[in-house]
Motif scaffolding. Sequence first.
Motif, mmCIF file in Angstrom:
data_model
loop_
_atom_site.group_PDB
_atom_site.id
_atom_site.type_symbol
_atom_site.label_atom_id
_atom_site.label_comp_id
_atom_site.label_asym_id
_atom_site.label_seq_id
_atom_site.Cartn_x
_atom_site.Cartn_y
_atom_site.Cartn_z
ATOM 1 N N ALA A 185 0.841 -1.193 0.000
ATOM 2 C CA ALA A 185 0.000 0.000 0.000
ATOM 3 C C ALA A 185 0.877 1.245 0.000
ATOM 4 O O ALA A 185 0.581 2.240 -0.658
ATOM 5 N N GLY A 186 1.980 1.169 0.736
ATOM 6 C CA GLY A 186 2.900 2.290 0.808
ATOM 7 C C GLY A 186 3.508 2.577 -0.555
ATOM 8 O O GLY A 186 3.605 3.727 -0.989
ATOM 9 N N TYR A 187 3.871 1.546 -1.254
ATOM 10 C CA TYR A 187 4.483 1.686 -2.569
ATOM 11 C C TYR A 187 3.511 2.346 -3.532
ATOM 12 O O TYR A 187 3.902 3.103 -4.412
ATOM 13 N N ALA A 188 2.190 2.056 -3.334
ATOM 14 C CA ALA A 188 1.164 2.612 -4.214
ATOM 15 C C ALA A 188 0.707 3.985 -3.732
ATOM 16 O O ALA A 188 -0.333 4.475 -4.141
ATOM 17 N N GLY A 189 1.467 4.596 -2.828
ATOM 18 C CA GLY A 189 1.148 5.961 -2.434
ATOM 19 C C GLY A 189 0.737 6.151 -1.000
ATOM 20 O O GLY A 189 0.195 7.185 -0.637
ATOM 21 N N GLY A 190 0.982 5.186 -0.181
ATOM 22 C CA GLY A 190 0.550 5.308 1.211
ATOM 23 C C GLY A 190 1.664 5.683 2.164
ATOM 24 O O GLY A 190 1.428 5.949 3.333
ATOM 25 N N GLY A 191 2.898 5.665 1.696
ATOM 26 C CA GLY A 191 4.020 5.951 2.590
ATOM 27 C C GLY A 191 4.317 4.764 3.474
ATOM 28 O O GLY A 191 3.844 3.646 3.228
ATOM 29 N N GLY A 192 5.136 5.008 4.490
ATOM 30 C CA GLY A 192 5.434 3.925 5.424
ATOM 31 C C GLY A 192 6.791 3.301 5.207
ATOM 32 O O GLY A 192 7.516 3.632 4.256
ATOM 33 N N VAL A 193 7.147 2.390 6.064
ATOM 34 C CA VAL A 193 8.467 1.764 6.068
ATOM 35 C C VAL A 193 8.696 0.945 4.794
ATOM 36 O O VAL A 193 9.789 0.944 4.220
ATOM 37 N N GLY A 194 7.630 0.279 4.326
ATOM 38 C CA GLY A 194 7.752 -0.535 3.120
ATOM 39 C C GLY A 194 8.089 0.335 1.917
ATOM 40 O O GLY A 194 8.947 -0.005 1.091
ATOM 41 N N ASP A 195 7.406 1.478 1.866
ATOM 42 C CA ASP A 195 7.641 2.425 0.788
ATOM 43 C C ASP A 195 9.089 2.907 0.826
ATOM 44 O O ASP A 195 9.775 3.001 -0.186
ATOM 45 N N LEU A 196 9.563 3.171 2.046
ATOM 46 C CA LEU A 196 10.943 3.614 2.257
ATOM 47 C C LEU A 196 11.922 2.589 1.675
ATOM 48 O O LEU A 196 12.847 2.924 0.946
ATOM 49 N N ALA A 197 11.645 1.329 1.994
ATOM 50 C CA ALA A 197 12.530 0.261 1.537
ATOM 51 C C ALA A 197 12.543 0.177 0.018
ATOM 52 O O ALA A 197 13.602 0.018 -0.598
ATOM 53 N N LEU A 198 11.379 0.307 -0.590
ATOM 54 C CA LEU A 198 11.295 0.125 -2.036
ATOM 55 C C LEU A 198 11.800 1.331 -2.814
ATOM 56 O O LEU A 198 12.667 1.198 -3.680
ATOM 57 N N THR A 199 11.261 2.516 -2.501
ATOM 58 C CA THR A 199 11.630 3.686 -3.303
ATOM 59 C C THR A 199 13.010 4.236 -2.952
ATOM 60 O O THR A 199 13.792 4.578 -3.825
ATOM 61 N N TYR A 200 13.330 4.295 -1.664
ATOM 62 C CA TYR A 200 14.625 4.872 -1.272
ATOM 63 C C TYR A 200 15.720 3.818 -1.219
ATOM 64 O O TYR A 200 16.850 4.056 -1.588
ATOM 65 N N GLY A 201 15.342 2.637 -0.741
ATOM 66 C CA GLY A 201 16.364 1.601 -0.588
ATOM 67 C C GLY A 201 16.635 0.853 -1.882
ATOM 68 O O GLY A 201 17.746 0.881 -2.406
ATOM 69 N N TYR A 202 15.610 0.244 -2.419
ATOM 70 C CA TYR A 202 15.802 -0.622 -3.577
ATOM 71 C C TYR A 202 16.116 0.172 -4.840
ATOM 72 O O TYR A 202 17.131 -0.070 -5.497
ATOM 73 N N GLN A 203 15.262 1.144 -5.149
ATOM 74 C CA GLN A 203 15.416 1.835 -6.428
ATOM 75 C C GLN A 203 16.643 2.733 -6.493
ATOM 76 O O GLN A 203 17.151 3.034 -7.554
ATOM 77 N N ARG A 204 17.125 3.193 -5.338
ATOM 78 C CA ARG A 204 18.316 4.056 -5.355
ATOM 79 C C ARG A 204 19.573 3.269 -4.985
ATOM 80 O O ARG A 204 20.581 3.853 -4.631
ATOM 81 N N TYR A 205 19.462 1.975 -5.017
ATOM 82 C CA TYR A 205 20.590 1.074 -4.668
ATOM 83 C C TYR A 205 21.193 1.446 -3.330
ATOM 84 O O TYR A 205 22.391 1.436 -3.150
ATOM 85 N N ASN A 206 20.319 1.811 -2.358
ATOM 86 C CA ASN A 206 20.784 2.190 -1.024
ATOM 87 C C ASN A 206 20.709 0.969 -0.109
ATOM 88 O O ASN A 206 19.730 0.759 0.593
ATOM 89 N N LEU A 207 21.735 0.146 -0.178
ATOM 90 C CA LEU A 207 21.726 -1.112 0.562
ATOM 91 C C LEU A 207 21.596 -0.921 2.081
ATOM 92 O O LEU A 207 20.805 -1.608 2.712
ATOM 93 N N PRO A 208 22.368 0.018 2.700
ATOM 94 C CA PRO A 208 22.234 0.175 4.161
ATOM 95 C C PRO A 208 20.799 0.482 4.580
ATOM 96 O O PRO A 208 20.287 -0.072 5.545
ATOM 97 N N LEU A 209 20.113 1.343 3.810
ATOM 98 C CA LEU A 209 18.736 1.697 4.152
ATOM 99 C C LEU A 209 17.834 0.463 4.020
ATOM 100 O O LEU A 209 16.964 0.199 4.857
ATOM 101 N N LEU A 210 18.043 -0.297 2.951
ATOM 102 C CA LEU A 210 17.252 -1.509 2.721
ATOM 103 C C LEU A 210 17.387 -2.454 3.918
ATOM 104 O O LEU A 210 16.404 -2.989 4.435
ATOM 105 N N ILE A 211 18.645 -2.607 4.345
ATOM 106 C CA ILE A 211 18.884 -3.498 5.495
ATOM 107 C C ILE A 211 18.244 -2.942 6.760
ATOM 108 O O ILE A 211 17.601 -3.660 7.516
ATOM 109 N N LEU A 212 18.360 -1.609 6.938
ATOM 110 C CA LEU A 212 17.765 -0.991 8.126
ATOM 111 C C LEU A 212 16.261 -1.240 8.184
ATOM 112 O O LEU A 212 15.706 -1.617 9.222
#
Lengths: 239, 342
Positions: A185-212
Amino acid sequence: MNPASGNAQAAAFDFPVWFKQTFDIKFEKLLSSLGDTVYMLGWGLIIGAVIGFILALLLVFCRKGGLWQNRVVYAVVNVYVNIVRSMPFIITLVFVFPLTRLIVGKTYGSTAMLVPLVIFISPYLARLMENSLLEVSPGIIEAAQAMGATTWQIITRFMLPEALSSIVLALTTGTVGLLGATAMAGYAGGGGVGDLALTYGYQRYNLPLLILTIVILVLFVQLLQLLGNKISARLRAHR
Amino acid sequence: MIQIEHVSKTFAGGSGDVHALRDVSIRVEKGEIYGIVGFSGAGKSTLLRLVNGLERPDEGSVTVNGQKLAALNKAQLRLLRRKIGMVFQQFNLLEGKTVFANVAIPLKLAGVSREETERRVAEVLRFVELEDKRTAYVSQLSGGQKQRVGIARALATNPEILLCDEATSALDPQTTESILRLLQRVNREMGVTILLITHQMQVIQMICSKVAVMEQGRVVEEGAVLDVFGRPKAEVTRRFVRTVINDRIPEKFVTVVRSETRYQQVELLKFIGDAVQEPLIAQLCRTPGLEVNILGANIQEMQGSVMSVFILQLIGEEALVAAAEERIDAAGALRERLVMDE
């Protein structure tokens, strides 16, 4: 910037700066994401549990031999629960967009996401709570009827107290399932930790954030399960 | 108090219909302890549940305290149910709650004030001798104690009728006896009419004044307990009576009886009440030319009375045996010739 060097600069450790440097997002961003997740999880669970409980009661009471035995209502609820449960959340999410727009007025943001989340989780919780309620011995319900209890009294004074410990476990299981759905739901515009992981962590190749985020989610689930087990065990203490 | 008239009830089952009740009529008077005995599946459980409307008859009528159950709406039925306590084989208590909470439930349902609830619960707990278990959790109690809580709960609303569904079937013999004594006190001291169902004839023997015997959905025999025990008519009744009064001849004696070549009769004698049996048997023994063997003897206490059963082998001339039989009949014993076919 080696903390082991022990100089004055290292002593003045600046957490927000460190956080930004390490994870490439502001700490406030993480907090607000956590807030969004808790918001969706909390309201989704509350509204979903209420609707789920009503559905569970219909399933228990309308079934063959139940208090309100009603084949049509049982079949309708049963099929509805099965259909929704067989749909992947991401499909439900898109499918109910028109309804979401009708209720909330928009299809983005955490409040809007509550609509698909509730629709997704309530049949799941209904099924789990149905099982909890069916564990209540028919003898207890018969005793309640023999005492002249109304249906409402049978639910509140006999079935709920008897099934509560089991319902708490059911809700715990449901909450963990809901947490997974909030990420989508976050990825589809709801925000949240999951969204953080996908948009900031995964898509920006931010491995530390993904792990966090993974660590946070794992801890979150552990905490929920621990809490659920504790409450349930407490309720069951004298059984 | 309770009138069940020409009631029939059929359940649709997987393998055809099940006739739980077929044209059953019973009448329970105020102040009685009325027992219904039958093997499982005889329909007694369904019959019991007609009284508080947990089951509805297909045909016939049920009248409780002058009220026809069929004519009551839901709210009226609930009010009536508060005047009818019910006790269950599996107790059906809220295991996770205290004794107090369980006994208080029917009062809370009825909207009784908190002080009144406290007072009444204390009263009934004292009656069932569990006042010291007030704050104990049900799961910590023994079976007998649980049933006492069940009885206390059923009595909380001051009912006029108590329905007992195999109330002692899950208990050991000693506990059964103490629970039966308690039910007897409920009947005598509180004036509560009791209708119970059981498959244990001992229960009927110990506390019931009237009994109905059920088989395959029908009442096959009904009457005062002493009469039914004294002269059971239906085969199923005989089987039940035999579970408490042994009227069978030991196998060893059977061969002895069969090998007897002289004229003989084997007689089953039942004496009810304090009729003096011994002089009779002593007299028979003193009859010249008549040989009396006691093949079996059994004494049972029931209904504050005593029932003695003797199995006698009378050997002698036919006329002598006939005279002995007359004498037995004159002494007020219930007599029955036992046929010893090969």
